[in-house]
Design a protein around this motif. Sequence first.
Motif, PDB file in Angstrom:
ATOM      1  N   ASP A 178       1.136   4.140  -2.782  1.00  0.00           N
ATOM      2  CA  ASP A 178       0.893   5.552  -2.457  1.00  0.00           C
ATOM      3  C   ASP A 178       1.993   6.452  -3.002  1.00  0.00           C
ATOM      4  O   ASP A 178       1.710   7.520  -3.581  1.00  0.00           O
ATOM      5  CB  ASP A 178       0.787   5.726  -0.943  1.00  0.00           C
TER       6      ASP A 178
ATOM      7  N   ARG B 140      -2.246  10.724   3.419  1.00  0.00           N
ATOM      8  CA  ARG B 140      -2.052  10.923   1.981  1.00  0.00           C
ATOM      9  C   ARG B 140      -3.370  11.065   1.226  1.00  0.00           C
ATOM     10  O   ARG B 140      -3.405  11.683   0.164  1.00  0.00           O
ATOM     11  CB  ARG B 140      -1.230   9.765   1.410  1.00  0.00           C
ATOM     12  N   THR B 141      -4.415  10.489   1.764  1.00  0.00           N
ATOM     13  CA  THR B 141      -5.713  10.570   1.098  1.00  0.00           C
ATOM     14  C   THR B 141      -6.619  11.636   1.716  1.00  0.00           C
ATOM     15  O   THR B 141      -7.800  11.734   1.371  1.00  0.00           O
ATOM     16  CB  THR B 141      -6.423   9.205   1.152  1.00  0.00           C
TER      17      THR B 141
ATOM     18  N   GLN C  45       0.833  -1.205   0.000  1.00  0.00           N
ATOM     19  CA  GLN C  45       0.000   0.000   0.000  1.00  0.00           C
ATOM     20  C   GLN C  45       0.867   1.254   0.000  1.00  0.00           C
ATOM     21  O   GLN C  45       0.600   2.214  -0.739  1.00  0.00           O
ATOM     22  CB  GLN C  45      -0.923   0.005   1.210  1.00  0.00           C
ATOM     23  N   TYR C  46       1.900   1.260   0.835  1.00  0.00           N
ATOM     24  CA  TYR C  46       2.816   2.403   0.904  1.00  0.00           C
ATOM     25  C   TYR C  46       3.512   2.615  -0.437  1.00  0.00           C
ATOM     26  O   TYR C  46       3.595   3.751  -0.932  1.00  0.00           O
ATOM     27  CB  TYR C  46       3.827   2.164   2.018  1.00  0.00           C
TER      28      TYR C  46
ATOM     29  N   ASN D 275      -1.121   2.602   8.118  1.00  0.00           N
ATOM     30  CA  ASN D 275      -2.540   2.928   7.957  1.00  0.00           C
ATOM     31  C   ASN D 275      -2.759   4.425   8.083  1.00  0.00           C
ATOM     32  O   ASN D 275      -3.461   5.048   7.265  1.00  0.00           O
ATOM     33  CB  ASN D 275      -3.381   2.183   8.999  1.00  0.00           C
TER      34      ASN D 275
ATOM     35  N   HIS E  86      -1.360   6.319   5.166  1.00  0.00           N
ATOM     36  CA  HIS E  86      -2.267   6.280   4.008  1.00  0.00           C
ATOM     37  C   HIS E  86      -3.428   7.256   4.196  1.00  0.00           C
ATOM     38  O   HIS E  86      -3.835   7.954   3.253  1.00  0.00           O
ATOM     39  CB  HIS E  86      -2.784   4.852   3.811  1.00  0.00           C
TER      40      HIS E  86
END
Length: 439
Positions: free
Chosen positions: A67, A205-206, A63-64, A199, A202
């Motif tokens: 991103d 970032r979102t 995920q990272y 988590n 993320h």
Amino acid sequence: MKKKFSIIFLLSLLLLIFLGSYSLLSVSPSQNYPNNITLSSPENIVIYVNSTIYSDILDSINQYKSDIEADGYNVSVYNWSDLAPDRIIRANNLKSNLTLEYNLNNIIGAVLIGQLPYAEYENLSDPYDHIPYCGYNFACDLFLMDLDGNWTDHNGDNFYDDHQPTSTGDLYPEIFIGRIDPYSINHPNQTQALIDYFNRNHLYRTGSLPRYNNSVMYIDNPWESTSEEWKGDMEYLYDDITLINSSYEITDAQNYIDALQQNYEFIWSFIHSNHTHHGFDWTPSSGTFVNYSQIANLNTKALFYNLYCCYAAKFDAMDNLATHYLFSSNYTLAVFGCARSGGFVMNRYLYNPLSNGKTLGESFKLWWSNDQYHSHGHGPDDMNQKGNCLLGDPLLKIREPSENSGPSGQPNFLHLLIALCIIFGIITVVVIISFKMSS
């Protein structure tokens, strides 16, 4: 009639050009969530993950990686293992790989996840530093960042004690480093600590992590007289700044604990410390204290810290304060600090790049190389700076709180100058057209 229409059309077009140019010049580079910006040309990043935790956090790493690739980076991931028995050999093996990546792929920085090698430096010239965990030897991430300087261990004790330029290299860092490792705080579930960290990374970032667009400077008595000078540095990054020192209220342990639990996005602390305690009005016989276990149980709200607190970021020491700040919260993303006595000085050279859309890591790298290096004794050969480090994700950016890029919300002079030139150009065109019409 056609001539009059053409003139009106031309003036309207010039006005639209001016308005568009001015808006482009005056909008801050970080008005939106900054990690949704795609780079104009891809830059290369390397992630190193300790092999003993790699499979356990693979989903988080993926995920990272996704991103930061969305930000426009090219990303390589190493499942890193090194069984060399000698600590200094392990640090050199990692540095050799970083140097190879830099030479072949022109990486700009690296993220170290889990227990990864580090070098230690010792200050042989300072007798007061010959105290365990108080600076005699200290973790030095500059060793991994400066890829072309000459690092020497003259007495063969596995601590570097000399750092010099070479015929083809200097003392400055070529890349930045950020460490994300909960090992030193004895977290009951280190895998979960890393999963939780990524988590919230993320979420940031979102745009889903709470942000307060403000900062607090907590300055204990020894630095009170220079409060306004330090505040001038912070004004490069935030307009909404709360200054706490004894001119306004009593600075002590309870007051600091209260401040940590308020809604501040960035906390900048100036407190006498060792690696496990902050001490307020600290003398041999008195003082009030905040220790690592209190930090661990507060669930502080800040996303970012700069700890001008000696030894607080001695990340190789168990229960160091900086690692507790990073992992003992549902919010914190990065901590600047020092692994020995000292800390970040001349912080405008850290905060100004951040205010202009640079990442934490890029700003850290630029801070080492500011133009005041020689005249103020600041830089990579200043022993009080050599232990400075970044714990957390170096690829994050901090949103600028105003639409301007100067300190205290003042408009950037270059932007104003360009805008005035555009206005002057439009006036000139209008005068020429009017003259031709009258003739």
